[in-house]
Design an enzyme around this catalytic site. Structure first.
Site, short mmCIF file in Angstrom:
data_model
loop_
_atom_site.label_atom_id
_atom_site.label_comp_id
_atom_site.label_asym_id
_atom_site.label_seq_id
_atom_site.Cartn_x
_atom_site.Cartn_y
_atom_site.Cartn_z
N GLU A 178 0.82 -1.20 0.00
CA GLU A 178 0.00 0.00 0.00
C GLU A 178 0.85 1.25 0.00
O GLU A 178 1.95 1.27 0.59
CB GLU A 178 -0.93 0.06 1.22
N THR A 179 0.33 2.28 -0.68
CA THR A 179 0.85 3.64 -0.57
C THR A 179 -0.27 4.50 0.00
O THR A 179 -1.40 4.45 -0.49
CB THR A 179 1.30 4.16 -1.94
#
Length: 267
Positions: free
Chosen positions: A45-46
């Site tokens: 995830e970002t």
């Protein structure tokens, strides 16, 4: 140009736990750009945080895998609170998200996420998915986060899983949580692993959002409302989970984080 940080979450050691990229932005941004940035970092995830001025929240927070936006992510929320703390912001932090307002508070040496509980419910799971996972599960169900939830008899069975990830991707919505009670004599209460190939995450190192289902499941079976958890991926991670008596329907997930890099995004 925007600053970024890469943070290992749910660990106190670099190169363990779950890495997330975090960008704290001052202005609105384009969804297509955010998805491209997440694909460039190529982490599970970002996180994209942006200050907002509302009665309920201080920041907007969104999470993107390399392939898609997701509605809930624990480790990238922890990483975001860690970055905000390191850069001088004062908590507690209130984030408006697709899963409602989430808060992160620091106490007892941990950052504590306050998330909605998602206890798994019994549901028929396809024989194809179970075969793709392998092993001999003892119970299967589904959580409202969008994950299949599969229970094995012991910790060794979960650690030994070598799933057919292409087949898992064909039979999941977001992913599949696999779990079992801890081996006797350990310092933790239960273990888990999370496979999310359908959203571009073959195996997630540590999955905070999965513990919104794991916490109520194991609290009910072990008869305690505070539990120690280990996600036994290759990188590994540790979490503390609580079901608070004062706020039914919520889960508190505690952990630490370490910044491993930071820099400037030039696009």
């Amino acid at each position: 140009m925007n600053r970024f940080h890469v943070v290992d979450a749910f660990t106190d050691q670099p190169f363990r736990g779950n890495p997330a990229a975090v960008l704290v932005l001052d202005e609105p941004y384009d969804d297509t750009w955010a998805q491209r940035v997440a694909a460039e970092f190529n982490l599970s995830e970002t996180a994209f945080a942006r200050p907002v001025a509302t009665a309920d929240a201080d920041y907007e927070l969104r999470w993107f895998t390399p392939k898609t936006e997701v509605d809930l992510c624990g480790h990238a929320t922890l990483a975001t609170a860690h970055v905000l703390t390191e850069t001088g912001a004062a908590g507690p932090f209130r984030f408006t998200t697709h899963s409602g307002v989430l808060t992160v508070t620091a106490h007892d040496g941990l950052l504590w996420l306050d998330f909605p509980a998602n206890p798994p419910h019994g549901r028929q799971v396809s024989e194809e998915l179970l075969a793709a996972l392998g092993g001999a599960p003892v119970w299967a169900g589904f959580s409202d986060v969008g994950d299949h939830f599969v229970v094995y008899p012991d910790e060794a069975a979960v650690r030994a899983l070598t799933p057919d990830l292409a087949a898992v991707a064909r039979h999941t919505v977001r992913g599949v949580v696999t779990t079992a009670p801890a081996a006797p004599g350990g310092s933790h209460d239960f273990v888990s692993r999370f496979f999310g190939p359908a959203v571009g995450v073959p195996e997630d190192p540590v999955t905070g959002s999965a513990h919104t289902a794991l916490a109520p499941y194991w609290a009910d079976r072990l008869g305690r409302t505070r539990l120690e958890a280990v996600q036994c991926s290759a990188r590994g991670g540790r979490l503390v989970v609580e079901l608070p008596a004062d706020t039914p329907g919520r889960v508190r997930i505690g952990g630490t984080a370490v910044t491993v890099s930071e820099g400037t995004l030039r696009v």
